[in-house]
Motif scaffolding. Sequence first.
Motif, short mmCIF file in Angstrom:
data_model
loop_
_atom_site.label_atom_id
_atom_site.label_comp_id
_atom_site.label_asym_id
_atom_site.label_seq_id
_atom_site.Cartn_x
_atom_site.Cartn_y
_atom_site.Cartn_z
N TYR A 1 0.82 -1.25 -0.02
CA TYR A 1 -0.05 -0.03 -0.12
C TYR A 1 0.92 1.22 -0.04
CZ TYR A 1 -4.14 -2.82 0.92
OH TYR A 1 -5.20 -3.81 0.63
N ASP A 2 1.99 1.14 0.70
CA ASP A 2 3.00 2.54 0.61
C ASP A 2 3.56 2.57 -0.56
OD1 ASP A 2 2.63 2.56 3.46
OD2 ASP A 2 4.28 1.94 3.82
N VAL A 3 3.69 1.56 -1.46
CA VAL A 3 4.24 1.69 -2.90
C VAL A 3 3.14 2.46 -3.75
CG1 VAL A 3 4.96 0.65 -5.00
CG2 VAL A 3 6.00 -0.10 -2.67
N ILE A 4 1.84 1.78 -3.55
CA ILE A 4 0.84 2.49 -4.25
C ILE A 4 0.53 3.79 -3.97
CG2 ILE A 4 -1.78 2.38 -4.74
CD1 ILE A 4 -1.43 -0.77 -4.06
N ALA B 1 -5.85 3.48 -0.94
CA ALA B 1 -4.66 2.76 -0.37
C ALA B 1 -4.30 3.43 0.78
CB ALA B 1 -3.36 3.04 -1.13
N VAL B 2 -4.24 4.50 1.35
CA VAL B 2 -4.00 4.84 2.78
C VAL B 2 -5.15 4.33 3.89
CG1 VAL B 2 -3.84 6.91 4.20
CG2 VAL B 2 -2.84 7.10 2.06
N ALA B 3 -6.14 4.49 3.44
CA ALA B 3 -7.19 3.81 4.38
C ALA B 3 -7.16 2.37 4.46
CB ALA B 3 -8.73 4.22 3.65
N GLN C 1 -0.04 6.00 9.86
CA GLN C 1 0.03 5.30 8.46
C GLN C 1 0.17 6.59 7.54
OE1 GLN C 1 -3.40 3.10 7.73
NE2 GLN C 1 -3.29 2.13 9.81
N GLU C 2 -0.62 7.87 7.58
CA GLU C 2 -0.20 8.84 6.79
C GLU C 2 1.09 9.38 6.80
OE1 GLU C 2 -1.76 11.39 3.71
OE2 GLU C 2 -2.91 9.80 4.74
N THR C 3 1.57 9.50 8.04
CA THR C 3 3.00 9.92 7.87
C THR C 3 3.96 9.00 7.20
OG1 THR C 3 2.61 11.09 10.10
CG2 THR C 3 4.71 10.79 9.63
N SER C 4 3.84 7.76 7.35
CA SER C 4 4.63 6.73 6.66
C SER C 4 4.41 6.98 5.08
CB SER C 4 4.15 5.36 7.08
OG SER C 4 4.88 4.44 6.28
N VAL C 5 2.94 7.21 4.64
CA VAL C 5 3.08 7.43 3.27
C VAL C 5 3.90 8.65 2.76
CG1 VAL C 5 1.27 7.89 1.53
CG2 VAL C 5 0.82 6.15 3.13
N GLU C 6 3.53 9.75 3.59
CA GLU C 6 4.22 10.89 3.39
C GLU C 6 5.71 10.82 3.04
OE1 GLU C 6 2.55 13.59 2.00
OE2 GLU C 6 0.63 12.86 2.52
N ARG C 7 6.33 10.08 3.86
CA ARG C 7 7.68 9.84 3.88
C ARG C 7 8.19 9.23 2.58
NH1 ARG C 7 7.43 8.10 9.50
NH2 ARG C 7 7.53 6.25 8.83
N ASN C 8 7.24 8.20 2.31
CA ASN C 8 7.51 7.30 1.05
C ASN C 8 7.39 8.39 -0.19
OD1 ASN C 8 8.29 4.87 2.23
ND2 ASN C 8 6.25 4.14 2.28
N ASP C 9 6.48 9.25 -0.14
CA ASP C 9 6.42 10.29 -1.20
C ASP C 9 7.65 11.15 -1.56
OD1 ASP C 9 3.77 9.34 -1.52
OD2 ASP C 9 2.79 11.12 -0.66
N VAL C 10 8.41 11.45 -0.35
CA VAL C 10 9.43 12.29 -0.39
C VAL C 10 10.56 11.52 -1.19
CG1 VAL C 10 11.27 13.56 0.97
CG2 VAL C 10 8.77 13.56 1.52
N HIS C 11 10.55 10.12 -0.65
CA HIS C 11 11.73 9.45 -1.28
C HIS C 11 11.56 9.20 -2.80
CE1 HIS C 11 13.74 8.69 2.39
NE2 HIS C 11 12.61 7.96 2.88
N ALA C 12 9.86 9.15 -3.06
CA ALA C 12 9.86 8.92 -4.38
C ALA C 12 10.33 10.01 -5.28
CB ALA C 12 8.18 8.60 -4.61
#
Length: 542
Positions: free
Chosen positions: A462-465, A515-517, A530-541
Motif C-alpha cells: 500500500y505504501d508503494v501504491i 490505499a492509505v485507508a 500511517q499517513e506519515t509513513s505514506v508521506e515519507r515514501n512520497d518524499v523518497h519517490a
Amino acid sequence: MTILAEILAGLGLLFVGLKLLSSHLQQATGRGVRRLLRGATRSPLTGLLSGSLAGAATQSSNAVAVICGNLVRGGVLSVRDAIPVVAGGNVGTAALVFVAAVDFRLVILYLLALVGFGIQLRLDRRPAWREWMGVGLGLALALLGLDFIKQGPRAIDPAVLASLFDGGLTPLLGFAAGLAAAALSQSSSTPTILVLALLQSAVMGLDDAFFVVLGANLGSGLATLVAAGGLKGTGRQLCYVHILVKGVGCTLVFAVWLAAGWMGADPARELAGLGGGQAALSLSLLFLALQLAGAVPVAFGRSLTEAIALRLSPPTLEDGASQPRYIHDRAVDAPATALDLSDKEIRRLVQLLPTLLPDLDVTEGAGASERLALWRGAAAIARTTEGFLTELIGRAPERESLDIALEQQGWLEMICLLQDTLHDFAEVVESYDVPPQLAFNLSESLRVIVLSLADAESADDYDVIAALTADRSELLNRIRRSLVGSSIGSGEDARRLLLATSLFERAMWLIRRTAVALRPAANGDKPEDQETSVERNDVHAH
C-alpha cells in the motif's frame, strides 16, 4: 364539466396521496418491512401473508416487488422465496378497494386536523414524526380523492350514459376499457374504485362492472412489464410473477363466472348476493377474489412459477455480479463477525475494480456492455454493504464496533467514487474507434495501478501504491496545456482527451486515498502514523 372536474381532481388527489403514503410509510417502516419480508421464507403461506401485510401497508404491489427485487439482488432472498411475497403484495392492495366502499369523511377531517396541528406545533422537525405525519397527509389526500370520485358520478343521469352504449357495455368493450384504464394508471385498484363510484350512483350494473374490473386486473399486470422497460434477468422475473398472478386470477374467476351461467344461474345476481345486496361490497369481494385466485396458486406452485419466470427471463451477467459473497442479514446479530464479513466484502470490491477498465492490449477482452454490467453489479454490492453497515450501526453496538463500522463506511464511500470514476474514464476511452496514444497510455497506466491496488496485501504494498499515485498535477497540467495548444484531431477529440486526463487525475487521487485507508498497521504503527509513513515514501519517490 363540473362532474368531470370533480372526478379528475379526485384521481389527482388519489395519486398524490398514494405516492405520499407509500414513500413516507416505506421510510417510517422500511426496516420493519424488510425484516418482515426476510422472515417470510419459511413456507409459501408465511410468504403470502407477509406480502399481503406489506401490500396493505404500502398500498403498492410494485413497492413490494421492488423491495423483494433488492433483497434478491442482494442475495438475501432467492427468486423462489420472493414469489409468494410478490403474490401476496397484490392481495394486500385489495384493502384500498374495501376502504373506498365505506363513508370516511369524518376520518378525513380528523386526519387533516391532526396533520395541520402537528405542523403548526413543529412536530415535523423530528425525523420519525415527520414520516408519520407524511403518512397521515398521504392517507387523508387519498381518502379525499376517493370521496371526490364517489361523489362525482352521482349527478350523472344513468339513462344518458346507458344510451351511449346502446343500453349498456358489451363484455368485450368493458374488458378493453378496464385494460386501458389500468395500463394508463399503472394500477388495478384505481379503475376498480372508479367502477365502484359508478355502481353506487346506479350508472353501471354488476354484470358490466365485472368485465371492467377483469380487464383492469389483467391490464395492471401487463403495465408492470411495460414499466420495467429494459430491465432484464432477475428483476424482470418478478414482473412475470406479477403477470402470472393477474393472468391466473382472471382466468379462474372468469371460468367460475362462465360455469355459473352454464349451470343456469345468474352470475351477477350471485355476486350481488355475496355482498348482501350492497353493490360496493360485492365489487370489493370480486376484486379480492381476483387477487386471491391468482396469488394462491402462484405462491403454492412456486416451483412451476420459478421455472416459467426463469425461462422467460434468464439471469444476466449483472445478476451474478451483484451478489455479495460474504455479508448476510443474520450476521448483524453478532457485530464482531459482521464487521469481519463487511471488511471482506469491501476488499472484494477493491479486487473487482480492474474489471471496470478496458485492457487495450487485448483485442478479445470483455466488451463495453459486459463492463457496464460489472459496474452495475459492483455498485449493487456496495449499496447492499452500505445498508448492512447502516443496520449494524442502528443496533447501537459497542464503541469499538461502532468506530470500525463508521470507518468501513468511509472506505465504502471512497470505493464507490472510485468505481464511478473508473467507469466514466472507460467510457471516454472506449468512445474512440482507435484511442490516441495519450488516451492509450493513460488507460494502461491506470489499469496497472488499479491491478496493484487489487493485489495489495502488506503495508509495504500500500505504501508503494500511495507513492506511485502521489500528486502529479503539474505533469497533468502540462499535458492539458499542450492539448489546448495543439491541433490534434477535432475539437471533440481534444475535449475527450482533456476529460480523460481529468478523470485519470481524479482516479489517482482516489486510489491513493483508498490505499492509505486500507493500509494495515505494520511494525507496531499506530493508525495515525500511517499517513506519515505514506508521506515519507512520497518524499523518497520524488
